[in-house]
Design a protein around this motif. Structure first.
Motif, PDB file in Angstrom:
ATOM      1  N   ASP A 300       0.835  -1.194   0.000  1.00 50.00           N
ATOM      2  CA  ASP A 300       0.000   0.000   0.000  1.00 50.00           C
ATOM      3  C   ASP A 300       0.874   1.250   0.000  1.00 50.00           C
ATOM      4  N   LYS A 304       3.303  -0.337   3.874  1.00 48.59           N
ATOM      5  CA  LYS A 304       2.886  -1.575   4.518  1.00 48.59           C
ATOM      6  C   LYS A 304       2.591  -2.641   3.473  1.00 48.59           C
ATOM      7  N   ASN A 306       0.155  -5.671   2.249  1.00 46.83           N
ATOM      8  CA  ASN A 306      -1.173  -6.268   2.362  1.00 46.83           C
ATOM      9  C   ASN A 306      -1.034  -7.783   2.272  1.00 46.83           C
ATOM     10  N   GLN A 319      -4.851  -8.212   5.889  1.00 45.03           N
ATOM     11  CA  GLN A 319      -4.205  -7.457   6.945  1.00 45.03           C
ATOM     12  C   GLN A 319      -3.057  -6.633   6.375  1.00 45.03           C
ATOM     13  N   ALA A 320      -2.864  -5.431   6.927  1.00 46.03           N
ATOM     14  CA  ALA A 320      -1.742  -4.573   6.533  1.00 46.03           C
ATOM     15  C   ALA A 320      -0.693  -4.621   7.637  1.00 46.03           C
TER      16      ALA A 320
END
Length: 331
Positions: A300, A304, A306, A319-320
Motif C-alpha cells: 500500500d 505496509k 497487504n 491485513q496490513a
C-alpha cells in the motif's frame, strides 16, 4: 483464523475495572461532576450580564429622573445572588481540581510500585541467569537447538493452542494439510540456505523473530524477541533472547538460542524493497507478537504489506503489516 480478533494476548486481558478499579472509579466520578461545574460557571457568567443590564437601566432612569428605590433593591438582590453563584461555581471547580490531584497521586503511586516490582523481578532474574549462565551456554555438538531458560514459575505452552499463554490466534491448522495457494511458491530449504543462515550474526538489542525449541511434541510459533546477550564466537556463538510478550504479572521469558533459529528484523527506518505479489512470507500478525505464514497481496502507499494469513484465504480478510515485520518464510 477469523476468531483472531477476539483472542488478543498479553497484559490487556484483564477487565477494565479489574486493572484500573480505583482510578477508574475516581475518574468516572470526576466526569460525572464536570457538567455540573460547567453549568454553575455558565449560570454565574449569565448572572453578571443581568447585573450589567440592571445597572444600564438605572443609569437611563437616573438621567430621566425616574430612578426609584425599587431599582436599587433589584440591583442589590442581583448582586447578592451573584455572590452565591460565584461561590458555588468556585467551589465546584476547586473540588474538581482537588479530585484530579488525588487521582494523579494514586496513579503515580501505582506507577512507582509497578516500577519497583519490575526492578526487583529483573534483579532476581538477572541473579538466576548469572548463576546458571555457564550450564545454559554449554551446548552439545549439535549446537543449533534453542533451550528455554528454566523458570518454573512461568510455564509456557507453545504451539498456538487455545490454552497457551500466547493467545493471539485460535488453534493452528493441521500441519499435514497443504496450505499453500495456487500460484504461490513455497520457499525451498537446503544446504545453501542453511549455510547462509549459519553465517548470519546478531548483536545486542537486535529485534528478531525466533522459534523456541518445543518442550514436547507440540509445534512452536515464530515469536518476536530482542537479543539481550551474545556469547562465544563462530559456530559456538549463542544468544540470549527476551520474549517481547509480557504476561499479566509483568513477566517476560528469555531463551537461549542460536543464529539458525532466528531471523533479523530490520531496524525502524530501514529502506526495504517492495515484496512481489504471491510471495510466501512470515509476518507479525497485527496486535500480537507472533509471526504466521502469509501470502503477499500487494503493497500500500504507506509502506505496509497487504497480506492474507494462512487460514484466512477463504474470506475477504486482508491485513496490513509494516514492511520490516514481514520476513523470509521458514517452516
Amino acid at each position: 483464523m477469523s476468531s483472531r480478533g477476539s483472542q488478543r494476548r498479553g497484559p490487556n486481558r484483564n477487565s477494565e475495572i479489574g486493572e484500573h478499579g480505583e482510578e477508574l472509579g475516581m475518574w468516572k466520578d470526576i466526569k460525572d461532576k464536570i457538567p455540573g461545574a460547567a453549568d454553575a460557571f455558565n449560570e454565574s457568567s449569565q448572572h453578571v450580564l443581568e447585573i450589567h443590564n440592571q445597572e444600564k437601566l438605572m443609569a437611563e432612569k437616573r438621567k430621566n429622573g425616574t430612578l426609584t428605590a425599587e431599582d436599587h433593591n433589584e440591583l442589590d438582590r442581583l448582586c447578592r445572588k451573584g455572590v452565591k453563584l460565584n461561590e458555588l461555581a468556585s467551589q465546584n471547580i476547586a473540588e474538581t481540581i482537588e479530585k484530579l490531584k488525588v487521582l494523579r497521586a494514586v496513579q503515580k503511586a501505582k506507577e512507582d510500585q509497578q516500577e519497583a516490582n519490575t526492578s526487583r523481578a529483573a534483579a532476581q532474574r538477572a541473579k538466576e541467569s548469572a548463576a546458571a549462565a555457564s550450564s545454559l551456554y554449554d551446548f552439545d555438538g549439535a549446537g543449533d537447538s534453542p533451550v528455554p531458560s528454566p523458570n518454573p514459575g512461568l510455564p509456557r505452552r507453545m504451539g498456538g493452542g487455545s490454552k497457551g499463554d500466547r493467545d493471539s490466534v485460535p488453534p493452528r491448522l493441521d500441519r499435514s494439510t497443504p496450505a499453500a495457494k495456487a500460484g504461490s511458491a513455497e520457499p525451498q530449504s537446503g544446504p545453501a540456505s542453511s549455510s547462509s543462515r549459519s553465517k548470519q550474526t546478531f548483536a545486542k538489542d537486535d529485534e528478531v523473530a525466533f522459534k523456541p525449541k518445543p518442550m514436547s511434541n507440540e509445534q512452536t510459533d515464530w515469536i518476536l524477541g530482542i537479543v539481550q546477550d551474545v556469547r562465544g564466537d563462530g559456530k559456538s556463538r549463542r544468544y540470549r533472547v527476551l520474549d517481547a510478550d509480557v504476561d499479566e504479572n509483568g513477566h517476560q521469558k528469555d531463551f537461549r538460542t542460536s543464529a539458525s533459529s532466528m531471523i533479523l528484523i530490520p531496524r525502524d527506518g530501514t529502506i526495504l524493497p517492495p515484496l512481489e505479489t504471491g510471495k510466501t512470507v512470515l509476518a507479525l500478525y497485527p496486535n500480537t507478537t507472533t509471526f504466521y505464514k502469509a501470502e503477499v497481496m500487494g503493497m500500500d502507499g504507506d509502506g505496509k504489506v497487504n497480506l492474507k494469513f494462512e487460514g484466512e484465504e477463504s474470506s475477504n480478510t486482508m491485513q496490513a503489516v509494516t514492511r520490516r515485520h514481514v520476513v523470509e518464510y521458514r517452516g
